[in-house]
Write an enzyme that holds these catalytic residues in place. Structure first.
Site, PDB file in Angstrom:
ATOM      1  N   HIS A 406       0.759  -1.268   0.021  1.00 50.30           N
ATOM      2  CA  HIS A 406      -0.014  -0.261  -0.036  1.00 50.30           C
ATOM      3  C   HIS A 406       0.991   1.174  -0.177  1.00 50.30           C
ATOM      4  O   HIS A 406       1.604   1.375   0.767  1.00 50.30           O
ATOM      5  CB  HIS A 406      -0.924  -0.031   1.184  1.00 50.30           C
ATOM      6  CG  HIS A 406      -1.872  -1.335   1.416  1.00 50.30           C
ATOM      7  ND1 HIS A 406      -3.223  -0.879   1.449  1.00 50.30           N
ATOM      8  CD2 HIS A 406      -1.685  -2.461   1.749  1.00 50.30           C
ATOM      9  CE1 HIS A 406      -3.752  -2.019   1.429  1.00 50.30           C
ATOM     10  NE2 HIS A 406      -3.056  -3.049   1.660  1.00 50.30           N
ATOM     11  N   LYS A 487      -6.067  -4.900  -9.145  1.00 55.38           N
ATOM     12  CA  LYS A 487      -6.403  -5.443  -7.564  1.00 55.38           C
ATOM     13  C   LYS A 487      -7.686  -5.395  -7.522  1.00 55.38           C
ATOM     14  O   LYS A 487      -8.654  -4.420  -7.608  1.00 55.38           O
ATOM     15  CB  LYS A 487      -5.624  -4.693  -6.641  1.00 55.38           C
ATOM     16  CG  LYS A 487      -5.929  -4.907  -5.324  1.00 55.38           C
ATOM     17  CD  LYS A 487      -5.405  -6.188  -4.628  1.00 55.38           C
ATOM     18  CE  LYS A 487      -5.969  -6.438  -3.506  1.00 55.38           C
ATOM     19  NZ  LYS A 487      -5.281  -5.681  -2.278  1.00 55.38           N
ATOM     20  N   HIS A 590      -9.272  -0.940   7.591  1.00 54.94           N
ATOM     21  CA  HIS A 590     -10.446  -0.943   7.005  1.00 54.94           C
ATOM     22  C   HIS A 590     -11.549  -0.057   7.150  1.00 54.94           C
ATOM     23  O   HIS A 590     -12.780  -0.259   6.975  1.00 54.94           O
ATOM     24  CB  HIS A 590     -11.201  -2.435   6.789  1.00 54.94           C
ATOM     25  CG  HIS A 590     -10.070  -3.243   6.280  1.00 54.94           C
ATOM     26  ND1 HIS A 590      -9.856  -3.195   4.908  1.00 54.94           N
ATOM     27  CD2 HIS A 590      -9.106  -4.059   6.697  1.00 54.94           C
ATOM     28  CE1 HIS A 590      -8.861  -4.187   4.588  1.00 54.94           C
ATOM     29  NE2 HIS A 590      -8.287  -4.788   5.849  1.00 54.94           N
ATOM     30  N   ASP A 630       1.977  -6.104   3.095  1.00 50.60           N
ATOM     31  CA  ASP A 630       0.748  -5.490   3.406  1.00 50.60           C
ATOM     32  C   ASP A 630       0.994  -4.069   4.191  1.00 50.60           C
ATOM     33  O   ASP A 630       0.410  -3.756   4.985  1.00 50.60           O
ATOM     34  CB  ASP A 630      -0.311  -6.272   4.126  1.00 50.60           C
ATOM     35  CG  ASP A 630      -1.744  -5.972   3.989  1.00 50.60           C
ATOM     36  OD1 ASP A 630      -1.816  -4.940   3.191  1.00 50.60           O
ATOM     37  OD2 ASP A 630      -2.621  -6.935   4.168  1.00 50.60           O
TER      38      ASP A 630
END
Length: 835
Positions: A406, A487, A590, A630
């Site tokens: 990311h 993605k 998230h 990640d």
């Protein structure tokens, strides 16, 4: 303040921190012990009462072995400090600073005003923990000796120094060309050199006679350099002419009488293997411990030549006319050579020189001067245009690839590079809410901007677009704008319709599809998602599921031939702290709320001890093929490599040797399996293995050098495109580059964009779009992403039949329950890092 004073201030801060830890009974690691001693020496210098010699002695008695971790006794060999005395700046070197048992804590804490702790706070460890064989990076050398160039004839010769000063002659120097005041039979020395180990020398004191052995030079037998007495290809018929000419120039020559000659030639020079390992690094069948892990590797083969090793330094081999070829153009010679490296790669664990030209690896084997050395590899010529990186007693691996990034902040690149990562693949636009959760760079404007903004960073970059669209026009536009993959992420809706659409476009453009599947099971269970794949190749992120994916059985996908599975590093490996940190990570990444019960339920459904434990074992079996980060989105960009080796260590600890290593006493197969997880396999997966991913001829020279003791934790040097981009570097004002504080700094190679690559789609290159961006990096197209499968994952292609109990979460592979216990201690942790 001058810059050097800021660096010293950093040293003082760490030294002060180490004092506080010491006072509460914490045994110091190498970095803490170094900083404490170095910063205290600075303070003693400031008092103005001590000389350099005084402080060299004082620094040896501050800390005893009871005050440091056991490995520090063997790892901390010297500390170098430069400080300002009343008469200027001088270097202080502390040799063997941990050489007593009890040290002197009053000296260690002088000026801190901290209370001196009792020695009872620092009990000595078991004596075996201080043994050299238990130290990180220990080399177990095979018993015996090594003969140097045993097939060559030896010529004994008497030599006397008739001068009034010592004369020292190096191993590969053409002996006939030596100082005019050396008196010997020069006719016997024509075309010969000393029979001694490479890089060593023989010293001839004034008036002293020595008998030395000479051996013939090899290769093309072309003599150049020296005093130009015998220049040209060796020709025995020229001997008389050459000797007559050199005598006219004043060079001494004393023919040997046959009566005075030894009756027979001497035997080849012999070097004890332990001494050989110190000088040139371990060789065939020697064993190396990787860092402080329990992993041991054996050197399978040595491609250098005993007695002809290329060694750089004062009086050593790589000099004009000896180990360095003369009169060759830049086109004929290497740009850079890495000498005597132990290479750890999926291709093997072996020792060799590595040749680099125009940013690429052009040779692996034996480098040197083919004019004077035998068996020099193709494209492995060292010339005056060649730089040298000495890698004796170092490991070289290929630069790591993090395939789940990311791009939340550019500082990730610096952190990743310092850990040994040289390729980052993922998406994002900075700390947007979307990027905090997903790896997507979703439109041409942002794709262009991200490629341009990362253009100056010393990192290979590949961007992924947003693949969540049941239509196709936007997906195509993103690829045509430069994305090298698409993605699919559940936060954007990883529905069967979006999956089918995305894979169809990826097939059309030959880019990889990556997926974070549907934890909610909203549109389907894992079976429905797999059906939507339609047997097409796809990279499944964090296939265990804590990072996201069908709960609880996303891990079952590893059984399929079209699935390229990876782990992310927060669950690597399973420890007693793993579960407790995950929930808060997930809520932040998230955009979930603790005030919404469904959000909490969603988060909790992803965290399962059973599947995390199974992930450990499936990694060890080669059923999960890759490990990634990640980054800042439930992962740590600077720990891909260290957590890979922690996983290998834990599995060996709990599962023992792999069948392929059984009975060998080493872990070569396991090490090849794990190094493949962050090098060749992600490169294959993303269509860039023709350029990066392994230490092979033709690959871009992104190489990482490690000290044996620091392997997996802290690289000593990182090359990008064959140039040093990062290195452990001391005080820039220092008289030498090893003055404390030693820090990982970006080097000149980090500031040349052409030393890195932007990986993009072929469509974006052929259309001219990429050219319009004005990038300075090299640009390469990804390819062959759609015709690969699990079978292509090197050392990691196992496809067991999987089951997952939906209530108990029990995982089986080929009928065996995948279970293991968490651990509470791992290597590559508190022995290496401050915080």
């Amino acid at each position: 303040m001058q810059p050097r004073e800021l660096h010293k201030l950093t040293l003082h801060q760490l030294g002060s921190l180490a004092q506080k830890r010491l006072c509460r009974g914490v045994k110091l690691n190498k970095l803490e012990a170094t900083s404490l001693i170095a910063s205290q020496i600075q303070e003693y210098v400031r008092d103005g009462n001590h000389s350099v010699a005084d402080l060299m002695s004082l620094g040896k008695d501050m800390l005893g072995k009871r005050h440091v971790q056991p490995n520090v006794v063997h790892l901390l060999h010297e500390i170098m400090i430069e400080a300002t005395f009343p008469d200027g700046t001088y270097l202080i070197t502390i040799h063997d600073p941990i050489c007593t048992t009890d040290g002197n804590l009053e000296h260690a804490l002088y000026g801190s005003f901290l209370p001196t702790p009792s020695q009872e706070l620092f009990p000595l460890e078991e004596e075996k923990l201080y043994a050299p064989e238990n130290s990180p990076g220990f080399v177990e050398v095979l018993e015996g000796e090594i003969e140097l160039l045993p097939n060559l004839p030896r010529t004994p010769i008497e030599v006397r120094n008739m001068g009034d000063r010592p004369i020292q002659v190096g191993s590969h120097y053409h002996f006939i060309e030596t100082n005019e005041k050396l008196c010997f039979d020069r006719s016997k020395a024509y075309g010969k050199r000393l029979d001694i180990p490479s890089g060593t020398a023989i010293r001839f004191e004034p008036g002293v006679m020595k008998i030395v052995n000479l051996i013939p030079i090899g290769g093309a037998k072309l003599i150049q350099g020296g005093n130009s007495l015998s220049k040209g290809v060796f020709d025995d018929s020229r001997t008389r002419e050459i000797v007559d000419n050199l005598m006219k120039q004043g060079f001494m020559h004393q023919p040997e009488s046959p009566l005075n000659m030894p009756l027979q030639s001497a035997r080849p020079f012999v070097v004890p293997r332990k001494l050989y390992a110190v000088m040139y690094g371990p060789t065939t069948n020697d064993k190396i411990r990787l860092g402080d892990t329990n992993l041991i590797v054996r050197v399978e083969k040595d491609f250098t030549e005993y007695g002809n090793e290329s060694v750089f330094g004062g009086g050593k081999v790589i000099r004009d006319g000896t180990g360095q070829s003369s009169s060759k153009s830049m086109d004929e010679c290497l740009d850079t050579v890495i000498t005597n490296a132990v290479i750890i790669d999926h291709t093997g664990i072996y020792k060799a020189d590595i040749g680099i030209k125009n940013g690429y690896i052009v040779g692996i084997g034996k480098a040197g001067n083919p004019d004077t050395m035998d068996n020099i590899g193709e494209n492995m010529v060292i010339g005056s245009s060649t730089d040298v990186i000495s890698a004796e007693n170092k490991i070289v691996t290929y630069g790591g690839m993090d395939s789940h990034v990311h791009f939340i902040c550019p500082q990730q690149i610096e952190e990743a590079l310092a850990s040994g990562i040289t390729t980052m693949y993922g998406g994002g636009t900075g700390p947007s809410t979307g990027t905090n959760a997903t790896t997507c760079t979703p439109n041409k404007d942002l794709i262009r901007s991200m490629l341009r903004s990362t253009d100056s960073y010393p990192m290979n970059i590949g961007l992924t677009g947003k693949g969540n669209d049941s239509g196709s026009s936007s997906l195509k536009e993103q690829i045509e704008a430069g994305c090298s993959g698409l993605k699919l992420h559940e936060d954007w809706g990883s529905t069967p319709a979006a999956i089918d659409s995305c894979l169809s476009v990826c097939d059309e453009y030959d880019v990889q599809c990556l997926i974070h599947t549907d934890t909610l099971n909203e549109s389907s269970f894992v079976e429905g998602t797999f059906k939507a794949f339609k047997n097409r190749t796809i990279h499944t992120y964090h296939v265990e599921g804590a990072g996201g994916g069908h709960a609880p059985d996303i891990i079952s996908l590893v059984q399929n031939p079209n699935i390229l599975p990876s782990s992310t590093n927060p669950t690597r490996p399973f420890t007693t702290n793993t579960l407790d940190e995950e929930l808060d990570m997930l809520m932040v990444c998230h955009h979930l709320s603790r005030n919404v019960p469904e959000d909490v339920a969603f988060a909790e459904s992803r965290i399962r001890a059973e599947t995390i434990a199974a992930e450990d074992i499936l990694q060890d079996l080669g059923a999960i093929s890759m490990i990634s980060s990640d980054s800042q989105a439930m992962g740590r960009c600077g720990e891909v490599i260290s957590r890979t080796w922690k996983t290998a260590h834990k599995n060996k600890l709990q599962r023992g040797a792999l069948p392929e290593d059984e009975g060998s006493g080493v872990d070569n197969f396991r090490v090849k399996r794990y190094v493949s997880k962050y090098t060749i396999n992600p490169a294959i997966t993303h269509g860039i293995s023709h350029i990066v991913g392994s230490v092979e001829i033709g690959k871009f020279a992104d190489l990482v050098l490690w000290d044996f003791a620091d392997f997996g934790a802290r690289p000593s040097m990182v090359l990008k495109g064959g140039m040093i981009a990062l290195a452990s570097m001391g005080d820039p004002n220092g008289s030498i580059p090893t003055v404390s504080p030693l820090m990982s700094w970006q080097m000149f190679g980090a500031h040349d964009p052409e030393r890195s690559i932007a990986f993009v789609s072929k469509a974006s290159i052929t259309s001219g779009v990429i050219e319009s961006y004005g990038l300075h990096k090299r640009v390469e197209a990804v390819k062959s992403t759609r015709n690969i499968g699990k079978k292509d994952m090197v050392y990691n292609s196992y496809m067991p039949k999987m089951t997952v109990d939906p209530e108990a979460y029990t995982v089986t592979a080929d009928g065996k329950v995948m279970e293991c216990e968490p651990v509470d201690k791992l290597p590559l942790s508190q022995s290496y890092f401050i915080f």
